[in-house]
Write an enzyme that holds these catalytic residues in place. Structure first.
Site, PDB file in Angstrom:
ATOM      1  N   GLU A   1      45.528  42.292  32.523  1.00 12.64           N
ATOM      2  CA  GLU A   1      45.127  41.744  31.231  1.00 12.64           C
ATOM      3  C   GLU A   1      44.649  42.845  30.291  1.00 12.64           C
ATOM      4  O   GLU A   1      44.907  42.814  29.086  1.00 12.64           O
ATOM      5  CB  GLU A   1      44.021  40.695  31.445  1.00 12.64           C
ATOM      6  CG  GLU A   1      43.813  39.778  30.263  1.00 12.64           C
ATOM      7  CD  GLU A   1      43.035  38.525  30.642  1.00 12.64           C
ATOM      8  OE1 GLU A   1      43.533  37.736  31.469  1.00 12.64           O
ATOM      9  OE2 GLU A   1      41.927  38.341  30.121  1.00 12.64           O
TER      10      GLU A   1
ATOM     11  N   GLU B   1      47.653  44.465  29.038  1.00 13.52           N
ATOM     12  CA  GLU B   1      48.332  43.554  28.100  1.00 13.52           C
ATOM     13  C   GLU B   1      47.641  43.625  26.726  1.00 13.52           C
ATOM     14  O   GLU B   1      48.292  43.710  25.683  1.00 13.52           O
ATOM     15  CB  GLU B   1      48.307  42.118  28.633  1.00 13.52           C
ATOM     16  CG  GLU B   1      49.059  41.147  27.735  1.00 13.52           C
ATOM     17  CD  GLU B   1      48.952  39.694  28.185  1.00 13.52           C
ATOM     18  OE1 GLU B   1      48.323  39.422  29.225  1.00 13.52           O
ATOM     19  OE2 GLU B   1      49.490  38.835  27.457  1.00 13.52           O
TER      20      GLU B   1
ATOM     21  N   CYS C   1      42.103  32.750  32.531  1.00 12.58           N
ATOM     22  CA  CYS C   1      41.649  32.572  33.916  1.00 12.58           C
ATOM     23  C   CYS C   1      41.266  31.144  34.237  1.00 12.58           C
ATOM     24  O   CYS C   1      41.134  30.786  35.392  1.00 12.58           O
ATOM     25  CB  CYS C   1      40.406  33.410  34.194  1.00 12.58           C
ATOM     26  SG  CYS C   1      40.590  35.108  33.737  1.00 12.58           S
TER      27      CYS C   1
ATOM     28  N   SER D   1      46.876  35.146  27.006  1.00 11.21           N
ATOM     29  CA  SER D   1      47.353  36.194  27.905  1.00 11.21           C
ATOM     30  C   SER D   1      48.350  35.563  28.867  1.00 11.21           C
ATOM     31  O   SER D   1      48.175  34.425  29.293  1.00 11.21           O
ATOM     32  CB  SER D   1      46.171  36.758  28.691  1.00 11.21           C
ATOM     33  OG  SER D   1      46.641  37.428  29.839  1.00 11.21           O
TER      34      SER D   1
ATOM     35  N   LYS E   1      41.175  23.929  39.364  1.00 12.36           N
ATOM     36  CA  LYS E   1      41.948  24.854  40.202  1.00 12.36           C
ATOM     37  C   LYS E   1      42.855  24.085  41.156  1.00 12.36           C
ATOM     38  O   LYS E   1      43.890  24.588  41.582  1.00 12.36           O
ATOM     39  CB  LYS E   1      41.011  25.766  40.995  1.00 12.36           C
ATOM     40  CG  LYS E   1      40.276  26.773  40.137  1.00 12.36           C
ATOM     41  CD  LYS E   1      41.108  28.005  39.850  1.00 12.36           C
ATOM     42  CE  LYS E   1      40.428  28.891  38.813  1.00 12.36           C
ATOM     43  NZ  LYS E   1      41.340  29.871  38.233  1.00 12.36           N
TER      44      LYS E   1
ATOM     45  N   GLU F   1      45.744  23.458  39.007  1.00 17.50           N
ATOM     46  CA  GLU F   1      46.478  24.692  38.742  1.00 17.50           C
ATOM     47  C   GLU F   1      47.376  25.081  39.916  1.00 17.50           C
ATOM     48  O   GLU F   1      48.532  25.467  39.733  1.00 17.50           O
ATOM     49  CB  GLU F   1      45.486  25.823  38.463  1.00 17.50           C
ATOM     50  CG  GLU F   1      46.140  27.170  38.183  1.00 17.50           C
ATOM     51  CD  GLU F   1      45.117  28.295  38.050  1.00 17.50           C
ATOM     52  OE1 GLU F   1      44.233  28.421  38.917  1.00 17.50           O
ATOM     53  OE2 GLU F   1      45.202  29.057  37.069  1.00 17.50           O
TER      54      GLU F   1
ATOM     55  N   GLU G   1      54.831  26.240  37.928  1.00 15.63           N
ATOM     56  CA  GLU G   1      55.009  27.675  37.668  1.00 15.63           C
ATOM     57  C   GLU G   1      54.445  28.530  38.804  1.00 15.63           C
ATOM     58  O   GLU G   1      54.718  29.727  38.864  1.00 15.63           O
ATOM     59  CB  GLU G   1      54.278  28.089  36.378  1.00 15.63           C
ATOM     60  CG  GLU G   1      54.704  27.364  35.111  1.00 15.63           C
ATOM     61  CD  GLU G   1      53.913  26.081  34.874  1.00 15.63           C
ATOM     62  OE1 GLU G   1      53.127  25.677  35.762  1.00 15.63           O
ATOM     63  OE2 GLU G   1      54.107  25.457  33.810  1.00 15.63           O
TER      64      GLU G   1
ATOM     65  N   CYS H   1      32.101  29.829  35.281  1.00 12.46           N
ATOM     66  CA  CYS H   1      32.424  29.236  36.595  1.00 12.46           C
ATOM     67  C   CYS H   1      31.172  28.875  37.390  1.00 12.46           C
ATOM     68  O   CYS H   1      31.215  27.965  38.217  1.00 12.46           O
ATOM     69  CB  CYS H   1      33.249  30.208  37.418  1.00 12.46           C
ATOM     70  SG  CYS H   1      34.658  30.856  36.533  1.00 12.46           S
TER      71      CYS H   1
END
Ligand code: SF4
Ligand code: SF4
Ligand code: SF4
Ligand code: FES
Ligand code: FES
Lengths: 590, 178
Positions: free
Chosen positions: A278, A281, A304, A324, A363, A366, A371, A520
């Protein structure tokens, strides 16, 4: 100041204080249900009723302000009877078996019934229709246990600015839930689990995957590895009665080994990897923007936090180019574990099971996004929340508090202090700056003890800036450029920040967004209840973990150097693009 | 109030697209006014005859409200309906006399026959099912009506016949009932 008498005690408090807060200050406990510190005081449930001399009826102490000379009785016969009746009525329309409920021992209704000495339910009435919603991979709702406290509504609409949950229908048939008492999967729910984090009962909880993980551990044909998110180590102890903010990294590792995992790794390793990707990037985007080479989107948002990803997909699909392309640390770990590590130990991806311990319910969502299968199979198989891991350790009969410390395995188990602070709001930003600044200038980040204090702490939106000077030759285009960054946590704050940017009132290069209040450490899967006081303690613990390490920058992590040398090549290289970066899906907001 | 020539044809049987287009005009007019959700929903119901999902989603988007919030409001007020109305309405009396003399069984029999719930309409949009208060025919309980016609002393077992009769008479092309 206002002087009043509560249960014969004279109490002096600031004007505008509620009776409830005044009583608490005087050490007098008034039972509550819908009230939740830092979240809502709406006077809905009437459990907190007290008798005020001269008042015609009992008053809800969580909303009623004190007044001069007020005489309050919290425990009069009338107050006790009224309170008891309210709770008995709730219980009469409550279907659940405490023994098999995931809130057994941790349930506010159970505690209330016990505290009020309720021994039978004298209103055997009609029961509302039960709706069990397990439409999402992250959460399960059971309306038969709902006490209509509305905490989830407030959190979803105000804190998260999603508005997925509202009262549906009217009167006795009212259901607190998604549109037309339907499923979470049919609405814009981002699966953050903040509703589950505040629910006083077992009406919204994480979808439990403990059995699946036991199944994997019992399967001799599988190599089962585990990663733990940075935020777990500052909260898991709470499941075993330890003080909030107790760091339990070493005990957590030992417990995971005793549960039978073949290798215990660390999401922190992947957080360092995220910073490498990142950070580069960001610098590449800046370069293209400043030299006019390419058409790139700025500001760049961090990626994230899967609840945030879903949120921007729903609400700002026109800004997906600003995200990102980096996968989250959890998913980077999964992809690396099933390729690089699998090759090292001579296994095929399909013979490996990757389990994540996450502070987060999103999560779970996710991990099963289409993907996230770049190893050829699902990269992360099961996600357990901190609470589920707590239950698993208890089930295994492990005496957590007295465990000796253990150490993570190598080669994908070492994390820097920069990775630890991913758990806190502002932490990803700080970690990225520690690396990016050093890459560009060759010098350490010019902040005291490497902490970017302006973006730390619990303010909803925070910003900072720094001007690049004496840049390394290849970064000379950044000379004199002032990098502006912002940080928001809680999706309501994220929305506010984005609206400001869209209105042209603010401009930044890099923005960190975390879905949950506090980051988090305040995730939807953390031990309940997370108040601001507890957030602060967990945040402090995480900074302590970082400061206690000599390795505090992602690019200095030797295991990161190793994975680039042996496998990935360079940040943003071809293999990185295949395994560590992803694409997003525009969605509509209704 | 709304200029219908803007983009709508204004013919009798407007398509859903045309109706949504009318709704957009309403939303445009109300969207910056506070407290506009209920009036917009009322107008939407007037445009569609009921509140279909497509209209509710359009309202949510247009007024920048969450769909769950809009749904909550719609399901709270009895005057909003998310079900299309049939051409005729069956009303079953739930007044005291009818209730104690088999009104409830009568209603069950109708639900069974039509395979719909109270507030819904048959898939062919011919009949809606509602409950009503006393028809003033208590001596002849239980009672029900289809449109203007009142049926008295209806035995639940007769319900099938009544509906089939209705279909023969009014929807002859279809003959058999639902
Ligand atoms: S929600 Fe609470 S009271 Fe209800 S079954 Fe679960 S533990 Fe028992
Ligand atoms: S998971 Fe988050 S977005 Fe979904 S209903 Fe709960 S609070 Fe709202
Ligand atoms: S689901 Fe939980 S938080 Fe929401 S209203 Fe019901 S009991 Fe309260
Ligand atoms: S706690 Fe005060 S009304 Fe619910
Ligand atoms: S109660 Fe049914 S007609 Fe009067």
């Amino acid at each position: 100041m206002v002087k009043l008498t509560i249960d014969n005690e004279v109490v002096e408090v600031a004007e505008g204080t509620t009776i409830l807060a005044a009583a608490r200050r005087a050490g007098i406990r008034i039972p509550t249900l819908c009230y939740l510190e830092d979240v809502q005081a709406i006077g809905a449930c009437r459990v907190c009723m007290v008798e005020v001399e001269g008042a015609r009826s009992l008053v809800a102490s969580c909303v009623a302000p004190v007044s001069e000379g007020m005489v309050v009785h919290t425990n009069s016969k009338k107050a006790r009877a009224a309170r008891k009746m309210v709770v008995e009525l709730i219980l009469s329309d409550h279907t659940g078996d405490c023994q098999v409920c995931d809130r057994n021992d941790d349930c506010e209704l159970q505690a209330l019934a016990s505290d009020l000495g309720i021994r039978d339910i004298s209103y055997p009435g009609e029961k509302s229709k039960r709706i069990v919603d397990d439409s999402t991979p992250a959460l399960v709702r059971d309306t038969a246990k709902c006490v209509l406290c509305r905490r989830c509504i407030t959190v979803c609409a105000d804190t998260q600015s999603v508005g997925g949950i509202f009262p549906q229908g009217r009167g006795f048939a009212t259901v607190i839930g998604p549109a037309f008492a339907g499923d979470l999967d049919d609405i814009v729910c981002v699966q953050c689990g903040q509703c589950a984090a505040v629910c006083p009962v077992g009406a919204i909880s994480e979808r439990d995957h403990v059995q699946e993980v036991w199944g994997a551990l019992d399967d001799p044909t599988k190599t089962v590895v585990v990663q733990t998110a940075p935020a777990i180590r500052a909260a898991l102890g709470e499941c075993f009665g330890l003080e909030p903010g107790t760091l339990v990294t070493g005990r957590m590792v030992t417990a995971l080994r005793r549960l039978g995992f073949d290798a215990v790794f660390d999401t922190n390793f992947a957080a360092d990897l995220t910073i490498m990707e990142e950070g580069h990037e960001l610098l590449t985007r800046l370069k293209e923007a400043l030299t006019g080479e390419g058409d790139v989107a700025l500001p760049m948002f961090t990626s994230c936090s899967p609840g945030w990803i879903k949120y921007i997909e729903y609400f700002y699909p026109d800004m997906l180019d600003n995200l990102s392309t980096c996968k989250s640390p959890q998913q980077m770990f999964g992809a690396i574990a099933k390729t690089y590590y699998a090759q090292k130990i001579g296994k095929k991806p399909e013979d490996m099971i990757v389990v994540s311990i996450m502070p987060c319910t999103a999560k779970k969502y996710e991990a099963q996004r289409p993907e996230m299968r770049d190893s050829g199979v699902q990269d992360v198989d099961y996600v357990l929340t901190t609470r589920e891991l707590g239950r698993m350790i208890t089930e295994a009969g492990i005496d957590f508090v007295n465990l000796p410390d253990g150490k993570q395995d190598s080669p994908i188990g070492l994390g820097s202090g920069a990775a630890d602070i991913f758990a806190n709001t502002g932490g990803v930003m700080e970690a990225a700056l520690r690396t990016a600044w050093e890459v560009v200038t060759g010098r350490e980040l010019p902040f005291d003890n490497l902490h970017v204090t302006p973006v730390a702490g619990l303010d909803g939106i925070k910003e900072a800036s720094a001007t690049f000077t004496d840049c390394q030759p290849e970064w000379s285009f950044l000379e004199g450029v002032t990098a502006k960054v912002a940080v928001a946590h809680g999706l309501g704050n994220a929305r506010e920040l984005i609206e400001k940017i869209r209105a042209g009132e603010a401009a930044y290069h890099f923005i960190e967004i975390m879905t949950c209040p506090g980051g988090c450490i305040g995730g939807g899967g953390q031990p309940r209840m997370t108040t601001d006081a507890i957030r602060k303690k967990r945040i402090e613990a995480i900074y302590k973990e970082d400061e206690g390490k000599t390795l505090r920058k992602s690019h200095m992590n030797p295991e990161i150097t190793q994975v680039y040398e042996e496998f990935l090549g360079a940040p943003l290289g071809e293999l990185s693009h295949k395994l560590l970066h992803t694409k997003y899906t525009p969605r509509t907001k209704v | 109030m709304v200029d219908k020539t803007l983009c709508c044809s204004g013919t009798e049987e407007a398509s859903e697209e045309e109706l949504l287009c009318r709704l957009d005009e309403v939303i445009e007019e109300y969207k910056d006014k506070p407290g506009s959700l209920i009036p917009v929903l009322q107008l939407a119901q007037a445009i569609f005859g009921y509140l279909p999902e497509s209209a509710l989603k359009r309202v949510a988007l247009g007024l920048d409200k969450s769909y769950s919030e809009v749904a909550g409001v719609v399901s709270f007020y009895a005057f909003f309906s998310t079900n299309p109305k049939g051409r005729q309405t069956i009303r079953v009396c739930m007044g005291t006399a009818c209730y104690v003399r088999g009104g409830k069984q009568l209603l069950e029999a109708l639900k069974d026959k039509l395979k719909i719930e109270v507030g819904e309409s048959t898939p062919d949009r011919e009949l809606s099912l509602e409950v009503a208060r006393c028809f003033g025919a208590c001596g002849l309980a239980p009672t029900m009506s289809i449109g203007e016609e009142v049926y008295k002393r209806v035995r639940p077992a007769k319900v099938g016949e009544i509906i089939d009769e209705y279909y023969k008479k009014h929807v002859s092309a279809k003959g058999e009932a639902v």
